[in-house]
Design an enzyme around this catalytic site. Structure first.
Site, PDB file in Angstrom:
ATOM      1  N   LYS A  54       0.730  -1.061   0.033  1.00 48.03           N
ATOM      2  CA  LYS A  54      -0.108  -0.038  -0.132  1.00 48.03           C
ATOM      3  C   LYS A  54       0.908   1.227   0.080  1.00 48.03           C
ATOM      4  O   LYS A  54       0.410   2.301  -0.746  1.00 48.03           O
ATOM      5  CB  LYS A  54      -1.058  -0.210   1.193  1.00 48.03           C
ATOM      6  CG  LYS A  54      -2.154  -1.061   1.190  1.00 48.03           C
ATOM      7  CD  LYS A  54      -2.701  -1.179   2.318  1.00 48.03           C
ATOM      8  CE  LYS A  54      -3.710  -2.492   2.261  1.00 48.03           C
ATOM      9  NZ  LYS A  54      -4.407  -2.784   3.507  1.00 48.03           N
ATOM     10  N   GLN A  98      -4.234  -1.732   9.883  1.00 46.35           N
ATOM     11  CA  GLN A  98      -4.169  -3.046   9.063  1.00 46.35           C
ATOM     12  C   GLN A  98      -4.679  -4.108  10.109  1.00 46.35           C
ATOM     13  O   GLN A  98      -4.438  -4.352  11.255  1.00 46.35           O
ATOM     14  CB  GLN A  98      -2.671  -3.254   8.900  1.00 46.35           C
ATOM     15  CG  GLN A  98      -2.471  -4.679   8.019  1.00 46.35           C
ATOM     16  CD  GLN A  98      -3.203  -4.532   6.761  1.00 46.35           C
ATOM     17  OE1 GLN A  98      -2.999  -3.591   5.857  1.00 46.35           O
ATOM     18  NE2 GLN A  98      -3.850  -5.706   6.155  1.00 46.35           N
ATOM     19  N   ASP A 121     -11.158   3.105   4.501  1.00 43.34           N
ATOM     20  CA  ASP A 121     -11.358   1.424   4.117  1.00 43.34           C
ATOM     21  C   ASP A 121     -12.811   1.518   4.055  1.00 43.34           C
ATOM     22  O   ASP A 121     -13.552   0.199   3.997  1.00 43.34           O
ATOM     23  CB  ASP A 121     -11.031   0.648   5.569  1.00 43.34           C
ATOM     24  CG  ASP A 121      -9.483   0.123   4.909  1.00 43.34           C
ATOM     25  OD1 ASP A 121      -9.138  -0.127   3.913  1.00 43.34           O
ATOM     26  OD2 ASP A 121      -8.724  -0.081   5.981  1.00 43.34           O
TER      27      ASP A 121
END
Ligand code: NDP
Length: 287
Positions: A54, A98, A121
């Protein structure tokens, strides 16, 4: 039949180039470089690889990325404090925690703490609600990546029967939600299957579009796929040092019209959508 290979890697590269161009224009107009902060707790090697990918993608798109690496013993309260600091920092536009987190930390508590305007997200109840209502602020990364692949390969979704395997908050549910909306690359008739579904194979066999997101290697076999169906494989399963999807790729590609590989299919699209959301967050914060 031998299926068309849906090349997520190259579509994601094109998307990243689009984002880079939009981010450069945004920076030119405002002087602001969109900034994504990733929070990684513990030392799960797969999570470290995901975060690194990422970050590399941010670099390619001209976005700033910062990694907060915290030890596995970090407490829930300590992690909440980090999230609060990032929420309050006007120089941070997107926050990515994460997953998975160490077992002693409740994921829901942490995800709920991320302020909705930086929730790139798309997990926050406010963002999920906006998505359900068909007016998303951010796009759910993996499902929107799948939707973009359907668009790029001109797969007709209107009136098509899409069967989504899996009902997770991260993939299955938002995937179904995108496909039942009114509009382009949507208007599908959607069935969601999960571990309690009866006659699952018979349902999958009715699908014009199959989206597999259950985390079971090679679960979708050729006899479960209608000839000519389109198959998107979200699954990422480790077999030794090899990655395999939820779809039995070789035999299914003899039956399907188009199929994503693993790796190189849905995965890169997830990251590209995350970059797009980060740019959107910066644009919204700049008004
Ligand atoms: P979860 O474990 O959160 O959810 C799995 C879902 O699959 C659940 O709804 C579960 O049903 C269902 N399921 C499990 N076993 C079966 C079965 N035998 N028959 C029918 N349904 C079943 O997984 P995620 O959604 O987070 O991830 C799914 C896969 O996608 C994983 O391999 C993951 O690594 C991958 N992934 C890939 C991404 C990418 O970018 N390519 C991004 C995110 C995930 P129930 O709810 O009843 O338990």
């Amino acid at each position: 039949m031998s299926a068309i290979l849906i090349d997520g890697k190259s579509v994601a590269a094109r998307m990243t180039a689009e984002i880079a161009s939009d981010a450069a224009a945004f920076q030119h107009a405002t002087g602001v470089v969109p900034h994504l902060v990733a929070v990684l707790v513990g030392d799960d090697p797969a999570s470290a690889v995901y975060v690194r990918n990422k970050q590399k993608a941010c670099e390619r798109a001209g976005l700033k990325s910062t990694l907060h690496r915290l030890p596995a013993e970090t407490t829930e309260v300590e992690l909440l404090m980090v999230v609060e600091q990032l929420n309050a920092d006007s120089g941070v536009h997107g926050i990515l925690v994460q997953l998975p987190l160490p077992k002693h930390i409740r994921e829901q508590v942490i995800l709920d703490a991320v302020v909705a305007s930086k929730d790139v997200d798309c997990f926050h109840p406010q963002n999920v609600g906006l998505l359900v209502q068909g007016r998303p602020r951010f796009l759910p990364c993996t499902p929107a990546g799948c939707q973009r692949l359907l668009a790029e390969y001109k797969i007709e979704t209107a009136g098509a029967h899409a069967v989504v395997l899996g009902r997770s908050e991260i993939v299955g549910k938002p995937m179904a939600m995108l496909l039942i909306q009114r509009g382009a690359v949507a208007d599908a008739t959607v069935t969601i299957c999960h571990s309690r579904t009866r006659e699952l194979a018979a349902i999958v066999r009715q699908a014009d579009i199959v989206i597999a997101a259950i985390g079971k290697p090679r679960f979708v076999t050729a006899d479960m796929v209608k000839p000519g169906a389109v198959v998107l494989d979200v699954g990422i399963n480790r077999e030794g040092d090899k990655l395999v999807g939820d779809v039995d790729f070789e035999p299914v590609s003899q039956v399907a019209r188009a199929i994503t590989p693993v790796p190189g299919g849905v995965g890169p699209m997830t990251i590209a959508t995350l970059l797009r959301n980060t740019l959107t967050a910066a644009q919204l914060s700049a008004g």
